[in-house]
Design a protein around this motif. Structure first.
Motif, PDB file in Angstrom:
ATOM      1  N   THR A 287       0.829  -1.210   0.000  1.00 43.33           N
ATOM      2  CA  THR A 287       0.000   0.000   0.000  1.00 43.33           C
ATOM      3  C   THR A 287       0.859   1.253   0.000  1.00 43.33           C
ATOM      4  O   THR A 287       0.598   2.197  -0.752  1.00 43.33           O
ATOM      5  CB  THR A 287      -0.957  -0.004   1.207  1.00 43.33           C
ATOM      6  OG1 THR A 287      -1.755  -1.192   1.150  1.00 43.33           O
ATOM      7  CG2 THR A 287      -1.852   1.224   1.200  1.00 43.33           C
ATOM      8  N   PHE A 288       1.896   1.269   0.832  1.00 41.84           N
ATOM      9  CA  PHE A 288       2.768   2.444   0.906  1.00 41.84           C
ATOM     10  C   PHE A 288       3.412   2.727  -0.448  1.00 41.84           C
ATOM     11  O   PHE A 288       3.453   3.871  -0.908  1.00 41.84           O
ATOM     12  CB  PHE A 288       3.864   2.236   1.958  1.00 41.84           C
ATOM     13  CG  PHE A 288       3.430   2.446   3.385  1.00 41.84           C
ATOM     14  CD1 PHE A 288       2.097   2.526   3.753  1.00 41.84           C
ATOM     15  CD2 PHE A 288       4.376   2.555   4.382  1.00 41.84           C
ATOM     16  CE1 PHE A 288       1.712   2.723   5.082  1.00 41.84           C
ATOM     17  CE2 PHE A 288       4.020   2.768   5.700  1.00 41.84           C
ATOM     18  CZ  PHE A 288       2.682   2.845   6.054  1.00 41.84           C
ATOM     19  N   THR A 289       3.910   1.690  -1.111  1.00 44.31           N
ATOM     20  CA  THR A 289       4.587   1.853  -2.397  1.00 44.31           C
ATOM     21  C   THR A 289       3.625   2.356  -3.471  1.00 44.31           C
ATOM     22  O   THR A 289       3.942   3.296  -4.216  1.00 44.31           O
ATOM     23  CB  THR A 289       5.224   0.510  -2.823  1.00 44.31           C
ATOM     24  OG1 THR A 289       6.157   0.112  -1.809  1.00 44.31           O
ATOM     25  CG2 THR A 289       5.941   0.634  -4.135  1.00 44.31           C
ATOM     26  N   SER A 290       2.442   1.769  -3.528  1.00 47.00           N
ATOM     27  CA  SER A 290       1.493   2.198  -4.559  1.00 47.00           C
ATOM     28  C   SER A 290       1.019   3.625  -4.299  1.00 47.00           C
ATOM     29  O   SER A 290       0.822   4.396  -5.239  1.00 47.00           O
ATOM     30  CB  SER A 290       0.315   1.234  -4.670  1.00 47.00           C
ATOM     31  OG  SER A 290      -0.579   1.353  -3.588  1.00 47.00           O
ATOM     32  N   ALA A 291       0.859   4.008  -3.030  1.00 48.44           N
ATOM     33  CA  ALA A 291       0.460   5.383  -2.707  1.00 48.44           C
ATOM     34  C   ALA A 291       1.530   6.370  -3.167  1.00 48.44           C
ATOM     35  O   ALA A 291       1.218   7.409  -3.756  1.00 48.44           O
ATOM     36  CB  ALA A 291       0.212   5.533  -1.211  1.00 48.44           C
ATOM     37  N   ALA A 292       2.792   6.043  -2.933  1.00 54.36           N
ATOM     38  CA  ALA A 292       3.879   6.933  -3.348  1.00 54.36           C
ATOM     39  C   ALA A 292       3.969   7.032  -4.866  1.00 54.36           C
ATOM     40  O   ALA A 292       4.306   8.093  -5.400  1.00 54.36           O
ATOM     41  CB  ALA A 292       5.209   6.453  -2.762  1.00 54.36           C
ATOM     42  N   ASP A 293       3.643   5.945  -5.566  1.00 48.14           N
ATOM     43  CA  ASP A 293       3.640   5.993  -7.030  1.00 48.14           C
ATOM     44  C   ASP A 293       2.572   6.956  -7.549  1.00 48.14           C
ATOM     45  O   ASP A 293       2.770   7.616  -8.561  1.00 48.14           O
ATOM     46  CB  ASP A 293       3.399   4.598  -7.620  1.00 48.14           C
ATOM     47  CG  ASP A 293       4.643   3.729  -7.606  1.00 48.14           C
ATOM     48  OD1 ASP A 293       5.766   4.272  -7.503  1.00 48.14           O
ATOM     49  OD2 ASP A 293       4.487   2.495  -7.701  1.00 48.14           O
ATOM     50  N   VAL A 294       1.446   7.040  -6.863  1.00 48.54           N
ATOM     51  CA  VAL A 294       0.338   7.891  -7.299  1.00 48.54           C
ATOM     52  C   VAL A 294       0.481   9.322  -6.785  1.00 48.54           C
ATOM     53  O   VAL A 294       0.322  10.285  -7.530  1.00 48.54           O
ATOM     54  CB  VAL A 294      -1.019   7.305  -6.846  1.00 48.54           C
ATOM     55  CG1 VAL A 294      -2.165   8.265  -7.158  1.00 48.54           C
ATOM     56  CG2 VAL A 294      -1.257   5.954  -7.517  1.00 48.54           C
TER      57      VAL A 294
END
Length: 188
Positions: free
Chosen positions: A110-117
């Motif tokens: 979740t943290f990684t995908s949030a930072a990507d967006v």
């Protein structure tokens, strides 16, 4: 509703439930930033986390649903046995791929995908827990210019997760629960 230009992603394991309730209890129903909460729990747990958060916070608590939009004034709870990802259009997707860090949902996902967006508008908060999950995701957030907050290990019910995060992101902010709550309130 207008989509938010920021996101708060928060994770925890052992001790994370109570810690997150302490942090979220004073945030207003009109809180301007969506909050996504990933707590480790039993894979087949069919509990009433949304009801618990609805009764203890002013935010609208919902379990993440596929293609649901991340809106302000909400705390989105990761469902049991699914990874939660944020998509470019600020909606959620659920994934039942392999466990990460022995967990599904995994905080790092979740943290990684949030930072990507959301890039530098991502606020990652890691609470009490008994694993290293979340620390790599916090580093990913930090590397993209986001804000990293770690619960003070001295206050955490289990300090493994906060200590791993501090090891990964030594320049992250270390705060007790009261300070984390004050920080989030300052964003309004």
């Amino acid at each position: 509703m207008i989509k938010s230009s920021k996101i708060v992603v928060m994770g925890g394991s052992w001790g994370g439930l109570q810690a997150s309730l302490s942090v979220l209890k004073e945030l207003p129903a009109t809180y301007p930033i969506p909050i996504v909460l990933v707590l480790h729990r039993l894979r087949n747990f069919e509990g009433s986390l949304p009801e618990l958060y609805d009764s203890k916070t002013l935010l609208k608590a919902v379990e993440v649903d596929e293609k649901e939009e991340a809106l302000p004034g909400h705390v989105y709870l990761a469902p049991s046995n699914y990874h939660v990802l944020l998509e470019k259009d600020q909606t959620f997707s659920l994934d039942d791929s392999e466990l990460e860090n022995y967990s599904r949902p995994a905080i790092d996902v979740t943290f990684t995908s949030a930072a990507d967006v959301y890039g530098s508008n991502t606020i990652g908060i890691l609470l009490s827990g008994a694993s290293r999950d979340g620390s790599a995701g916090l580093k990913y957030i930090s590397d993209r210019g986001g804000t990293v907050v770690v619960q003070d290990p001295a206050e955490a019910e289990l300090d493994t997760m906060p200590l791993a995060a501090i090891d990964q992101v030594p320049d992250g902010e270390i705060m007790n629960l009261e300070q984390i709550q004050a920080y989030l309130l300052s964003l309004t």
